[in-house]
Motif scaffolding. Sequence first.
Motif, PDB file in Angstrom:
ATOM      1  N   ILE A  87       0.943  -1.230   0.068  1.00  0.00           N
ATOM      2  CA  ILE A  87       0.148  -0.114  -0.059  1.00  0.00           C
ATOM      3  C   ILE A  87       0.701   1.258  -0.038  1.00  0.00           C
ATOM      4  O   ILE A  87       1.499   1.451   1.150  1.00  0.00           O
ATOM      5  CB  ILE A  87      -1.087  -0.092   1.302  1.00  0.00           C
ATOM      6  CG1 ILE A  87      -2.050  -1.238   1.168  1.00  0.00           C
ATOM      7  CG2 ILE A  87      -1.706   1.184   1.243  1.00  0.00           C
ATOM      8  CD1 ILE A  87      -2.934  -1.244   2.152  1.00  0.00           C
ATOM      9  N   MET A  88       0.676   1.939  -1.290  1.00  0.00           N
ATOM     10  CA  MET A  88       1.561   3.065  -1.258  1.00  0.00           C
ATOM     11  C   MET A  88       0.837   4.457  -0.745  1.00  0.00           C
ATOM     12  O   MET A  88       0.143   4.973  -1.559  1.00  0.00           O
ATOM     13  CB  MET A  88       2.009   3.491  -2.629  1.00  0.00           C
ATOM     14  CG  MET A  88       3.094   2.138  -2.971  1.00  0.00           C
ATOM     15  SD  MET A  88       3.654   1.921  -4.766  1.00  0.00           S
ATOM     16  CE  MET A  88       2.184   1.631  -5.465  1.00  0.00           C
ATOM     17  N   LEU A  89       0.903   4.725   0.379  1.00  0.00           N
ATOM     18  CA  LEU A  89       0.250   6.139   0.856  1.00  0.00           C
ATOM     19  C   LEU A  89       1.188   6.789   1.760  1.00  0.00           C
ATOM     20  O   LEU A  89       1.943   6.031   2.383  1.00  0.00           O
ATOM     21  CB  LEU A  89      -1.035   5.687   1.721  1.00  0.00           C
ATOM     22  CG  LEU A  89      -2.212   5.384   0.930  1.00  0.00           C
ATOM     23  CD1 LEU A  89      -3.436   5.095   2.064  1.00  0.00           C
ATOM     24  CD2 LEU A  89      -2.711   6.528   0.054  1.00  0.00           C
ATOM     25  N   THR A  90       1.168   8.151   1.650  1.00  0.00           N
ATOM     26  CA  THR A  90       2.063   8.669   2.716  1.00  0.00           C
ATOM     27  C   THR A  90       1.612   8.756   4.254  1.00  0.00           C
ATOM     28  O   THR A  90       0.198   8.531   4.292  1.00  0.00           O
ATOM     29  CB  THR A  90       2.214  10.277   2.269  1.00  0.00           C
ATOM     30  OG1 THR A  90       1.079  11.070   2.472  1.00  0.00           O
ATOM     31  CG2 THR A  90       2.995  10.313   0.946  1.00  0.00           C
ATOM     32  N   PHE A  94      -2.643   8.783   5.169  1.00  0.00           N
ATOM     33  CA  PHE A  94      -3.232   7.621   5.983  1.00  0.00           C
ATOM     34  C   PHE A  94      -3.814   8.200   7.250  1.00  0.00           C
ATOM     35  O   PHE A  94      -5.056   8.039   7.410  1.00  0.00           O
ATOM     36  CB  PHE A  94      -1.937   6.624   6.410  1.00  0.00           C
ATOM     37  CG  PHE A  94      -2.397   5.917   7.539  1.00  0.00           C
ATOM     38  CD1 PHE A  94      -3.184   4.615   6.860  1.00  0.00           C
ATOM     39  CD2 PHE A  94      -2.571   5.830   8.714  1.00  0.00           C
ATOM     40  CE1 PHE A  94      -3.723   3.725   8.049  1.00  0.00           C
ATOM     41  CE2 PHE A  94      -2.922   4.958   9.699  1.00  0.00           C
ATOM     42  CZ  PHE A  94      -3.701   3.757   9.272  1.00  0.00           C
ATOM     43  N   ASP A 131       5.447  12.664   5.219  1.00  0.00           N
ATOM     44  CA  ASP A 131       5.727  12.487   3.799  1.00  0.00           C
ATOM     45  C   ASP A 131       6.332  11.202   3.398  1.00  0.00           C
ATOM     46  O   ASP A 131       6.615  10.788   2.406  1.00  0.00           O
ATOM     47  CB  ASP A 131       6.646  13.402   3.494  1.00  0.00           C
ATOM     48  CG  ASP A 131       6.155  15.073   3.532  1.00  0.00           C
ATOM     49  OD1 ASP A 131       4.908  14.894   3.344  1.00  0.00           O
ATOM     50  OD2 ASP A 131       6.690  15.774   3.589  1.00  0.00           O
ATOM     51  N   THR A 133       6.560   7.039   3.006  1.00  0.00           N
ATOM     52  CA  THR A 133       5.336   6.057   2.489  1.00  0.00           C
ATOM     53  C   THR A 133       5.339   5.043   3.872  1.00  0.00           C
ATOM     54  O   THR A 133       6.316   4.217   4.154  1.00  0.00           O
ATOM     55  CB  THR A 133       5.750   5.235   1.169  1.00  0.00           C
ATOM     56  OG1 THR A 133       6.143   6.148   0.497  1.00  0.00           O
ATOM     57  CG2 THR A 133       4.726   4.443   0.659  1.00  0.00           C
ATOM     58  N   ILE A 134       3.876   4.587   3.859  1.00  0.00           N
ATOM     59  CA  ILE A 134       3.608   3.591   5.021  1.00  0.00           C
ATOM     60  C   ILE A 134       4.221   2.166   4.850  1.00  0.00           C
ATOM     61  O   ILE A 134       4.457   1.746   6.081  1.00  0.00           O
ATOM     62  CB  ILE A 134       1.885   3.653   5.605  1.00  0.00           C
ATOM     63  CG1 ILE A 134       1.164   3.238   4.431  1.00  0.00           C
ATOM     64  CG2 ILE A 134       1.599   5.019   6.209  1.00  0.00           C
ATOM     65  CD1 ILE A 134      -0.127   2.859   4.825  1.00  0.00           C
ATOM     66  N   ASN A 136       7.004   1.470   4.128  1.00  0.00           N
ATOM     67  CA  ASN A 136       8.435   1.601   4.538  1.00  0.00           C
ATOM     68  C   ASN A 136       8.470   1.741   6.093  1.00  0.00           C
ATOM     69  O   ASN A 136       9.788   1.925   6.634  1.00  0.00           O
ATOM     70  CB  ASN A 136       9.303   2.466   3.580  1.00  0.00           C
ATOM     71  CG  ASN A 136       9.295   2.068   2.349  1.00  0.00           C
ATOM     72  OD1 ASN A 136       9.443   0.834   2.087  1.00  0.00           O
ATOM     73  ND2 ASN A 136       9.351   3.020   1.610  1.00  0.00           N
TER      74      ASN A 136
END
Lengths: 332, 347
Positions: A87-90, A94, A131, A133-134, A136
């Motif tokens: 899931i690519m969200l900052t 989120f 900023d 990405t969650i 990571n």
Amino acid sequence: MATEQLEIGYGTEVLIGELNLSIRSGEIIALVGENGSGKSTLIRTLAGLQTSLGGRITLNGDSLQKMSMNKKAKIIGTVSKVTTENIMLTGYKFVSHGRYPYIGWNGRLRPIDDRVINESLDLVKASHLADRTINNLSDGEMQRLVIARALAQESSLLFLDEPTVFLDQSTKLILLNLLRDLSIKRGLAIVSATHDIEYFQQITDTVWNINSDQKPSKVWSSNTEDFALDIHQNFSQGMELALARDLHHNKIFIDAPDELKTLTQQLFRRHAWDITKFKTESDYCITLCMNQDSHGGQIRWSLINRKTLSEISGNSFRELVTGISNVTSTAD
Amino acid sequence: MPSKDIPIAVVVCVVVLLILIFCGIALGSIKIPIDQIDNILLSQESTNHAWNTIVWQIRIPRTITAVLVGGALGLAGLQMQTLFRNPVADSSILGVTAGATWGVALSVLIGATTPATDFASAIGWELTSVTTFSAILGAGLVLFIILLAAQKVRSVGTLLIIGLMMSYVLGSSITLLLAWADPENIQRYISWGFGSFRSPGWGGLFWLAPLLILSSIMAITSAKQLNAVIFGEAYAKSIGINTRLFKTITLASAAICAGTVTAFCGPITFIGIAAPHIARRLTKTSDHFVLIPTTILVGAIVATLAEIVAQLPGHDSVLPLNAITALIGAPIVIWVLIKYQASTENI
């Protein structure tokens, strides 16, 4: 929030019934119980994410069951494990999910939403994650964002399901401090299911223990004031506590289930007894060392030894040990 | 940073799509000079009357169909991948495509012996319209069952299995029909299965366009809900989403899209699975407010490009569309996945 004769479970199977609980503003409640005892089910039901099988849940007098999901989300925040794989969200995006109950279908954030999101990030000390990405982030960092998201909902009641699981020791302590601050500063009522009672006991006002009996039927709540009574009730549910004492070394040996040992430790601390050592010796045995001259508030302590129920009380270690001695010799 | 990539990705997609739309109109088996194409488009006049007809009656509706169908299929695929949290899901997963195919198989393989075809014939529809009508009935039947199941079944995983099982049942009954059908009808059925953006024409677009726009609007207005369910239903509920209503709207929207496309263009495969993946990699985000427009654009690009290639510009023959979508699309998807793998891991 209060429940009346609440029944929880799945389908037609009632897991726990006759629940009459109440949660006060600013109260921190630890929910303990064995795996499969129904902790998560209770959390989900109280949070309005799962339908109850019977009884009522009221929130400031209104029925939770009749409330819209949107209205519920403005009052209740939930923190549970979030899978972020692929899931690519900052972090900011989120946390902005917490504003969904307040914004329209187009997802446009107003200046006030932006302010609340930034404040929530700041409160959990996660502004630097905005900023990033969650997928990571570490478990601890993600847990902060999940709490920030719940805070962005501006709810007054927070339910957490095993928030300390997978966290290292220092992160657990940071999280607990955060929860305590939120409870004090925002008057947030917090209910957390946990196996880490030894950590939670440092901040908790109340313990709900789902009985480990084979047929769970009751949750009992405990306030600081009537802690001894709770231990008494727990004993009468069939838990057995074996005690031995070593006067020379100021030790009491307690052989009891884990949760009871924790409660015992908490009892002593609540009443300002000076415990110099509280060490788990094995799965079933702890050693409690106390300063022989320590004086604190009076401890009322109900005991079962060899199926005999007794109650002892004392203002000092010696009085307490004498009481234990009398109980054990009577039982013999 | 994703925020910098989003406008670039969208702008690039818009430019590429506009170029492909022009190519879709300019290229075909008959060679028409570019200046004549301009005249035809701007003033609807040309030195050759046949060119005017080819452009306005064949190429323009064909290209519009490709853009609409590609965009809608991509969007429906994105909805299904998010709802079922399954990277290989598309709108066909609900069994609606199988339902439409089953309707077509009944009308084509058995001929005018079904109530649907009787009705269509009775009101004077042509054979292609009868096929379309049968497909809509088949898709509608499966849609009805899926929506009924969605009210009873809470787990999206169970819904997925129900959709798959219905596809198997319908697929098996088609196999039985094929075993008994005339070779001529089997040939017609197989040709329909190739998929085509040429079939609807202006007449088909009259029905196709509003239905696809309707299903797309239903999806676009659910962007917030789609963002919430990427973390599961319980999470979505916890931030105030009415998941039951959302599921009903999403299933209905994807099923309308799948049923409509299959009815008018045949079972178009691949675009629904590929477009969302390409869009995710281009935008590097799971935010549906960004993914939805990008997926629509990517779906439209893949469909238009496939249609241009399938026409084999300069030749008389036409290749099966479904073969082209996968032949072009699969390498693109693999390339995009590998190219953007490292960058998405590091953002």
